[in-house]
Design a protein around this motif. Structure first.
Motif, PDB file in Angstrom:
ATOM      1  N   ALA A  54      -4.705  -2.113  10.083  1.00 51.81           N
ATOM      2  CA  ALA A  54      -4.397  -3.632   8.497  1.00 51.81           C
ATOM      3  C   ALA A  54      -2.854  -3.801   9.264  1.00 51.81           C
ATOM      4  CB  ALA A  54      -4.123  -2.644   7.242  1.00 51.81           C
ATOM      5  N   ASN A  94      -4.043   6.788  -1.765  1.00 49.39           N
ATOM      6  CA  ASN A  94      -3.205   5.479  -2.193  1.00 49.39           C
ATOM      7  C   ASN A  94      -3.231   4.522  -2.690  1.00 49.39           C
ATOM      8  OD1 ASN A  94      -5.714   3.537  -0.968  1.00 49.39           O
ATOM      9  ND2 ASN A  94      -5.269   4.121   1.279  1.00 49.39           N
ATOM     10  N   LEU A 148      -4.847   2.029   9.848  1.00 45.86           N
ATOM     11  CA  LEU A 148      -3.666   1.957   8.524  1.00 45.86           C
ATOM     12  C   LEU A 148      -2.831   1.142   9.984  1.00 45.86           C
ATOM     13  CD1 LEU A 148      -2.334   4.789   6.601  1.00 45.86           C
ATOM     14  CD2 LEU A 148      -4.061   2.786   6.064  1.00 45.86           C
ATOM     15  N   ASP A 192     -12.924  -0.013   3.780  1.00 47.82           N
ATOM     16  CA  ASP A 192     -12.427  -0.466   2.553  1.00 47.82           C
ATOM     17  C   ASP A 192     -11.598  -1.667   2.014  1.00 47.82           C
ATOM     18  OD1 ASP A 192     -15.259   0.132   1.035  1.00 47.82           O
ATOM     19  OD2 ASP A 192     -14.522   1.738   0.768  1.00 47.82           O
ATOM     20  N   LEU A 193     -10.491  -0.820   2.643  1.00 49.12           N
ATOM     21  CA  LEU A 193      -8.600  -1.497   3.025  1.00 49.12           C
ATOM     22  C   LEU A 193      -9.341  -2.478   4.008  1.00 49.12           C
ATOM     23  CD1 LEU A 193      -6.144  -1.219   2.421  1.00 49.12           C
ATOM     24  CD2 LEU A 193      -6.058   0.129   4.910  1.00 49.12           C
ATOM     25  N   LEU A 205      -2.791   0.570  -3.536  1.00 44.24           N
ATOM     26  CA  LEU A 205      -2.002  -1.078  -3.245  1.00 44.24           C
ATOM     27  C   LEU A 205      -2.231  -2.037  -4.386  1.00 44.24           C
ATOM     28  CD1 LEU A 205      -2.788  -3.489  -1.095  1.00 44.24           C
ATOM     29  CD2 LEU A 205      -5.017  -3.641  -2.580  1.00 44.24           C
ATOM     30  N   ASP A 219       0.910   4.758   0.264  1.00 40.87           N
ATOM     31  CA  ASP A 219       0.642   5.586   1.404  1.00 40.87           C
ATOM     32  C   ASP A 219       0.921   7.058   0.979  1.00 40.87           C
ATOM     33  OD1 ASP A 219      -1.958   6.555   2.895  1.00 40.87           O
ATOM     34  OD2 ASP A 219      -0.163   6.549   4.816  1.00 40.87           O
ATOM     35  N   LEU A 269       0.630  -1.287  -0.319  1.00 45.98           N
ATOM     36  CA  LEU A 269       0.005  -0.014  -0.413  1.00 45.98           C
ATOM     37  C   LEU A 269       0.648   1.392  -0.061  1.00 45.98           C
ATOM     38  CD1 LEU A 269      -3.167   0.448   0.237  1.00 45.98           C
ATOM     39  CD2 LEU A 269      -1.971   1.346   2.497  1.00 45.98           C
ATOM     40  N   LYS A 298     -10.490  -5.236   1.338  1.00 43.92           N
ATOM     41  CA  LYS A 298     -10.374  -5.670   0.097  1.00 43.92           C
ATOM     42  C   LYS A 298      -8.907  -6.913   1.019  1.00 43.92           C
ATOM     43  CE  LYS A 298      -8.549  -5.516  -3.998  1.00 43.92           C
ATOM     44  NZ  LYS A 298      -9.239  -6.121  -5.164  1.00 43.92           N
ATOM     45  N   LEU A 345      -8.401   3.172  -0.498  1.00 42.47           N
ATOM     46  CA  LEU A 345      -8.630   3.016  -0.418  1.00 42.47           C
ATOM     47  C   LEU A 345      -8.828   2.964   1.599  1.00 42.47           C
ATOM     48  CD1 LEU A 345      -7.756  -1.360  -1.537  1.00 42.47           C
ATOM     49  CD2 LEU A 345      -9.512  -0.036  -1.661  1.00 42.47           C
ATOM     50  N   ARG A 346      -9.958   3.430   2.519  1.00 40.42           N
ATOM     51  CA  ARG A 346      -9.498   3.931   3.547  1.00 40.42           C
ATOM     52  C   ARG A 346     -10.796   2.764   4.439  1.00 40.42           C
ATOM     53  NH1 ARG A 346      -8.991   8.282   0.874  1.00 40.42           N
ATOM     54  NH2 ARG A 346     -11.379   8.812   0.888  1.00 40.42           N
TER      55      ARG A 346
END
Length: 375
Positions: A284, A345, A281, A363-364, A347, A265, A263, A367, A359-360
């Motif tokens: 994740a 960002n 983040l 949504d991140l 991916l 960012d 990712l 995914k 993707l935040r």
């Protein structure tokens, strides 16, 4: 009060398909008098021009020859006559032949602008965006009023869904305006806003549908060049290579991360929305760092902002690789990726191909769960 952001989107170059002509911008801001001033800032022949006038019983007037018009400019109000900065009250106007009227009882940002064709189109565009702007402001007010509750997962999840819904509405407004006004330079501004949440495959057809006159303008030509960048970072393209110094000054290249999902960012210590997104983040990274996933943060901090950058990394617990050339918006990496707003960002899959963007939050998570399995 909205911020005055004079970046690449702020001063749009002059259009070339009109003849030299005289413009007049006149109007009133309540009943203000001296020392209150109104400033008019615009670009002509690649030069920034700033004019000013004192208010007399709320009234002001500017007259000039713009040359190749129309041209987007900014009216900026300062009741103390001390110039303007990022907190100034302002409104955009299109300088074009004729008389442009501006009227408000309080702030310029609330003013009605009328009297010429393009400014009427711009007013229609702003009116369509107004409910969305008010929606974002309502969310901010709700967060402020919630106090400590605003930090709970439930509250954060709710406001993120509300923002996501507004993002989709804004995208739809921009798309509709562009399709309905292919001969308006305002559509180029709408297209710039639309591009933040869209991919090249969506952006290119909208640009191609604009009239030859709009595309042949200086702004249109600049946007055609920007499309080349958008294509280079489209879904399915191999992400452009870059190399920037990390926090210790060691040069780190994107290609050194090949073989993992990455990712990329784009953020900055001064960016409030970026800092608000950082906990997502962190979560994740914690969940998927042992599953062939990594993050590389690219900061847009200023040349004198290294200390703030390092403090933000420490405070937000960003334990993945961080790089920055500390060139603010002049970063070559920022230009390569066509970044005009942050956070953004990209991916990448293990081969370096872009498989998703922006993707935040949930949504991140969705995914990454799709790629690696639910944690």
């Amino acid at each position: 009060m909205k911020k005055l952001v004079l970046t690449a989107l702020a001063l749009m170059p002059a259009l070339v398909f009109a003849q030299n002509s005289i413009f007049t911008v006149q109007g009133n801001i309540g009943t203000f008098g001296a020392p209150a001033k109104v400033y008019l800032r615009y670009q002509m022949d690649k030069k920034i021009i700033i004019d000013s006038t004192e208010l007399k019983n709320g009234k002001f007037k500017f007259t000039g020859d713009i040359g190749a018009v129309p041209e987007m400019g900014y009216l900026i109000f300062n009741p103390k006559s001390t110039g303007f900065d990022s907190d100034s009250d302002y409104i955009s106007v299109y300088l074009e032949p004729g008389t442009i009227n501006v009227s408000t009882t309080d702030l310029l940002e609330n003013a009605k602008v009328y009297g010429t064709k393009i400014n009427q189109e711009n007013a229609s565009y702003r009116a369509a965006l107004k409910p969305i702007k008010e929606g974002y402001e309502a969310i901010e007010a709700k967060e402020k009023a919630a106090g400590a509750k605003a930090k709970t997962p439930e509250f954060i999840g709710q406001t993120k869904q509300e923002r996501k819904a507004l993002d989709q509405k804004e995208k739809a407004v921009n798309e509709q305006f562009i399709k309905e006004h292919p001969n308006s330079p305002v559509s180029l501004e709408a297209l710039q806003a639309y591009a933040y949440s869209a991919d090249y495959a969506e952006i290119a057809p909208l640009f191609e549908a604009l009239t030859p006159e709009v595309k042949a303008s200086s702004t249109g030509i600049a946007y055609a060049k920007a499309l080349i960048t958008f294509k280079a970072v489209a879904i399915g393209a191999v992400a452009p290579e870059f190399a920037e110094p990390d926090t210790a000054g060691k040069l780190v290249s994107l290609s050194s991360f090949r073989g993992k999902y990455i990712l990329v960012d784009f953020w900055a210590s001064w960016c409030g929305p970026c800092r608000a997104e950082n906990p997502n983040l962190v979560k994740a990274y914690k969940n998927y760092k042992n599953k062939n996933f990594n993050i590389i943060g690219v900061s847009l901090d200023r040349p004198n902002g290294k200390e703030n950058w390092l403090k933000a990394i420490h405070k937000d617990n960003l334990t993945w690789t961080q790089v920055s050339d500390l060139k603010f918006w002049n970063s070559e990496t920022v230009k390569k990726y066509g970044v005009h707003q942050i956070p953004q960002n990209f991916l990448l899959d293990p081969s370096g191909k872009i498989i998703a963007k922006n993707l935040r939050g949930e949504d991140l998570d969705t995914k990454l769960a799709e790629l690696f399995g639910k944690i």
